[in-house]
Design a protein around this motif. Structure first.
Motif, PDB file in Angstrom:
ATOM      1  N   LYS A   1       0.850  -1.267   0.066  1.00 19.93           N
ATOM      2  CA  LYS A   1       0.125   0.246  -0.033  1.00 19.93           C
ATOM      3  C   LYS A   1       0.621   1.564  -0.345  1.00 19.93           C
ATOM      4  CE  LYS A   1      -4.507  -1.857   2.035  1.00 19.93           C
ATOM      5  NZ  LYS A   1      -5.052  -2.169   1.145  1.00 19.93           N
ATOM      6  N   ASN A   2       1.956   1.212   1.134  1.00 21.50           N
ATOM      7  CA  ASN A   2       2.782   2.496   0.879  1.00 21.50           C
ATOM      8  C   ASN A   2       2.933   2.859  -0.504  1.00 21.50           C
ATOM      9  OD1 ASN A   2       2.437   1.439   3.217  1.00 21.50           O
ATOM     10  ND2 ASN A   2       5.525   1.409   3.782  1.00 21.50           N
ATOM     11  N   VAL A   3       3.516   2.390  -1.648  1.00 22.00           N
ATOM     12  CA  VAL A   3       3.474   1.993  -3.075  1.00 22.00           C
ATOM     13  C   VAL A   3       2.890   2.965  -3.731  1.00 22.00           C
ATOM     14  CG1 VAL A   3       5.433   1.623  -4.638  1.00 22.00           C
ATOM     15  CG2 VAL A   3       5.936   0.614  -2.138  1.00 22.00           C
ATOM     16  N   TYR A   4       1.673   1.777  -3.560  1.00 23.09           N
ATOM     17  CA  TYR A   4       0.553   1.617  -5.046  1.00 23.09           C
ATOM     18  C   TYR A   4      -1.221   1.771  -4.357  1.00 23.09           C
ATOM     19  CZ  TYR A   4       4.394  -1.227  -7.404  1.00 23.09           C
ATOM     20  OH  TYR A   4       5.639  -1.512  -8.068  1.00 23.09           O
ATOM     21  N   GLU A   5      -1.270   2.018  -3.408  1.00 25.28           N
ATOM     22  CA  GLU A   5      -2.385   2.609  -2.759  1.00 25.28           C
ATOM     23  C   GLU A   5      -3.280   4.102  -2.403  1.00 25.28           C
ATOM     24  OE1 GLU A   5      -4.888   0.521  -3.936  1.00 25.28           O
ATOM     25  OE2 GLU A   5      -4.314  -1.609  -3.863  1.00 25.28           O
ATOM     26  N   TRP A   6      -3.983   4.811  -3.532  1.00 20.32           N
ATOM     27  CA  TRP A   6      -3.932   5.822  -2.792  1.00 20.32           C
ATOM     28  C   TRP A   6      -5.206   6.525  -3.022  1.00 20.32           C
ATOM     29  CZ3 TRP A   6       0.469   8.577  -3.009  1.00 20.32           C
ATOM     30  CH2 TRP A   6       1.423   8.267  -3.547  1.00 20.32           C
ATOM     31  N   GLY A   7      -6.548   5.359  -2.117  1.00 18.65           N
ATOM     32  CA  GLY A   7      -7.685   6.194  -1.787  1.00 18.65           C
ATOM     33  C   GLY A   7      -7.997   7.348  -1.397  1.00 18.65           C
ATOM     34  N   THR A   8      -8.489   7.272  -1.319  1.00 20.15           N
ATOM     35  CA  THR A   8      -9.058   8.801  -0.328  1.00 20.15           C
ATOM     36  C   THR A   8      -9.364   8.986   0.756  1.00 20.15           C
ATOM     37  OG1 THR A   8     -11.387   9.018  -0.978  1.00 20.15           O
ATOM     38  CG2 THR A   8     -10.302  10.261  -2.339  1.00 20.15           C
ATOM     39  N   ASN A   9     -10.138   7.041   1.266  1.00 24.86           N
ATOM     40  CA  ASN A   9     -10.416   7.714   2.409  1.00 24.86           C
ATOM     41  C   ASN A   9      -9.332   6.386   3.338  1.00 24.86           C
ATOM     42  OD1 ASN A   9     -12.928   8.006   2.658  1.00 24.86           O
ATOM     43  ND2 ASN A   9     -13.511   5.870   1.168  1.00 24.86           N
ATOM     44  N   LEU A  10      -8.069   6.352   2.978  1.00 21.11           N
ATOM     45  CA  LEU A  10      -7.519   5.564   3.094  1.00 21.11           C
ATOM     46  C   LEU A  10      -5.520   6.266   4.105  1.00 21.11           C
ATOM     47  CD1 LEU A  10      -6.105   2.772   0.750  1.00 21.11           C
ATOM     48  CD2 LEU A  10      -7.281   2.806   2.313  1.00 21.11           C
ATOM     49  N   THR A  11      -6.568   7.319   4.454  1.00 23.64           N
ATOM     50  CA  THR A  11      -4.993   8.390   5.238  1.00 23.64           C
ATOM     51  C   THR A  11      -4.124   7.934   6.009  1.00 23.64           C
ATOM     52  OG1 THR A  11      -7.354   8.266   6.995  1.00 23.64           O
ATOM     53  CG2 THR A  11      -7.930  10.136   5.623  1.00 23.64           C
ATOM     54  N   SER A  12      -3.837   7.073   6.912  1.00 21.65           N
ATOM     55  CA  SER A  12      -3.141   6.276   7.312  1.00 21.65           C
ATOM     56  C   SER A  12      -1.861   6.018   6.272  1.00 21.65           C
ATOM     57  CB  SER A  12      -3.255   5.911   8.567  1.00 21.65           C
ATOM     58  OG  SER A  12      -3.609   3.952   7.914  1.00 21.65           O
ATOM     59  N   VAL A  13      -2.106   5.854   5.002  1.00 17.39           N
ATOM     60  CA  VAL A  13      -0.917   4.938   4.129  1.00 17.39           C
ATOM     61  C   VAL A  13       0.383   5.890   4.005  1.00 17.39           C
ATOM     62  CG1 VAL A  13      -0.547   3.934   1.925  1.00 17.39           C
ATOM     63  CG2 VAL A  13      -2.708   3.661   3.138  1.00 17.39           C
ATOM     64  N   PRO A  14       1.265   5.273   4.572  1.00 16.80           N
ATOM     65  CA  PRO A  14       2.642   6.064   3.975  1.00 16.80           C
ATOM     66  C   PRO A  14       2.863   6.032   2.976  1.00 16.80           C
ATOM     67  CG  PRO A  14       3.007   4.170   6.172  1.00 16.80           C
ATOM     68  CD  PRO A  14       1.420   4.089   4.992  1.00 16.80           C
ATOM     69  N   HIS A  15       3.034   7.165   2.509  1.00 11.85           N
ATOM     70  CA  HIS A  15       3.774   7.551   0.739  1.00 11.85           C
ATOM     71  C   HIS A  15       5.276   7.990   1.050  1.00 11.85           C
ATOM     72  CE1 HIS A  15       0.240   5.664  -0.743  1.00 11.85           C
ATOM     73  NE2 HIS A  15      -0.596   6.458   0.081  1.00 11.85           N
ATOM     74  N   SER A  16       5.768   8.492   2.353  1.00  9.98           N
ATOM     75  CA  SER A  16       6.796   8.617   2.534  1.00  9.98           C
ATOM     76  C   SER A  16       8.164   7.920   1.797  1.00  9.98           C
ATOM     77  CB  SER A  16       7.432   9.341   3.279  1.00  9.98           C
ATOM     78  OG  SER A  16       8.612   8.404   4.317  1.00  9.98           O
ATOM     79  N   SER A  17       9.136   9.488   0.987  1.00  8.82           N
ATOM     80  CA  SER A  17      10.066   8.021   0.245  1.00  8.82           C
ATOM     81  C   SER A  17      10.648   6.805   1.455  1.00  8.82           C
ATOM     82  CB  SER A  17      11.210   8.989  -0.064  1.00  8.82           C
ATOM     83  OG  SER A  17      12.168   8.139  -0.489  1.00  8.82           O
TER      84      SER A  17
END
Length: 324
Positions: free
Chosen positions: A251-267
């Protein structure tokens, strides 16, 4: 996936694709700890297979997912496929990387098919055939359930849409999974809320002991839920090349759903998520399993299917593959 016919087709495909001439395991007792530790015999399994193929087990459709592709019987989230493709592997649907999701551990086709595949993997490894298995979230829970002779030792918890750190345990430093992990990745996992959790069931360290699962798996790391309950986040089998994580590294890399507020996307979080995919693909490189021909290989790859947009009906997956 529904009905026994689907299960027999699945087993036939697994048996044929992976060239395993085996019977399904009937005993569910824990293996003798003297079993050769296949995943630790690196000299024996330094196979340079640079065309690895990883099977991903599809799972049962929810009503909302079924509405996207009427008539389909199962699906695979595209993020699972991308996660291994991005590390140099290809995917065949319905096999052995056990993905996460909401299917029942007791009654679903996902669970029943996963049970067959798990037993085949155990038997293959017992016979010296290197057969790695990875479980994510629901797949992690399914591995624990199957390894405990289909008894459920999970406890209710609240770790849904939650980013967490990992607390590494003593076995982590000598584990196959983490012993060669980059220091930067280990630091990120330990210091930052870099793991993406979406589950309502947890395995505690106490229940690992009560169930005797601590004889089958080494617990490598824990996390905490919303109420500060500590749960097992990462496992590695003692005598088999089997790994599981309660969180979602893809999910860190490929999931961007608007409800997925917690998914960490930092480098750094992205690099940490990719590390797990890279690790498992490299385990797959140790296998010499092959299709009988290039034509048969091509006809079974996931490239024969087109992912559909599911972000409008699912809060978890932006794209998914559907199967009939």
């Amino acid at each position: 996936m529904s009905g026994m016919c689907s299960h027999f087709r699945l087993v036939t495909l697994i048996l044929y694709l992976l060239a395993i001439d085996l019977l399904v395991v009937t005993s569910r007792s824990f293996p003798d700890r003297r079993t050769v530790q296949l995943h630790r015999n690196s000299n024996q399994y330094r196979v340079n297979n640079n065309r690895p193929i990883i099977g991903i087990l599809s799972q049962d459709l929810s009503k909302s997912m079924a509405s996207v592709s009427p008539g389909s019987t199962s699906y695979i989230a595209a993020s699972y496929v991308k996660w291994v493709e991005g590390q140099g592997a290809r995917v065949v649907p319905i096999k052995l990387l056990i993905p996460g999701g909401g299917a029942s551990l007791l009654t679903s086709g996902y669970s029943k098919a996963g049970s067959i595949l798990y037993e085949l993997a155990i038997e293959a490894n017992n016979n010296g055939d290197f057969f790695p298995v990875w479980g994510t979230c629901l797949g992690f829970e399914l591995l624990l359930y199957l390894s405990a002779a289909k008894r459920n030792y999970l406890t209710s918890c609240e770790s849904y849409n939650r980013a967490s750190q990992l607390k590494f345990l003593s076995d982590a430093s000598t584990s196959v999974l983490f012993e060669r992990a980059p220091l930067a990745v280990m630091k990120t996992l330990r210091k930052e809320k870099s793991t993406s959790n979406f589950h309502h069931w947890c395995m505690t360290m106490e229940n690992m002991t009560t169930s005797s699962l601590d004889k089958f798996y080494r617990s490598l790391a824990t996390s905490t839920d919303d109420k500060n309950l500590e749960f097992v986040a990462t496992i590695e089998a003692v005598n088999y090349p089997i790994w599981g994580v309660q969180f979602h590294p893809e999910k860190n890399v490929y999931e961007w759903g608007t409800n997925l507020t917690s998914v960490p996307h930092s480098s750094d979080a992205v690099k940490a998520g990719l590390y797990f995919g890279d690790f498992f693909v490299n385990q797959a490189r140790k296998s010499q399993h092959r299709f009988s021909s290039e034509q048969e290989e091509a006809s079974n790859l996931i490239y024969n299917y087109t992912p559909l947009y599911t972000g409008n009906v699912s809060s978890s997956f932006l794209q998914s593959y559907f199967f009939y």
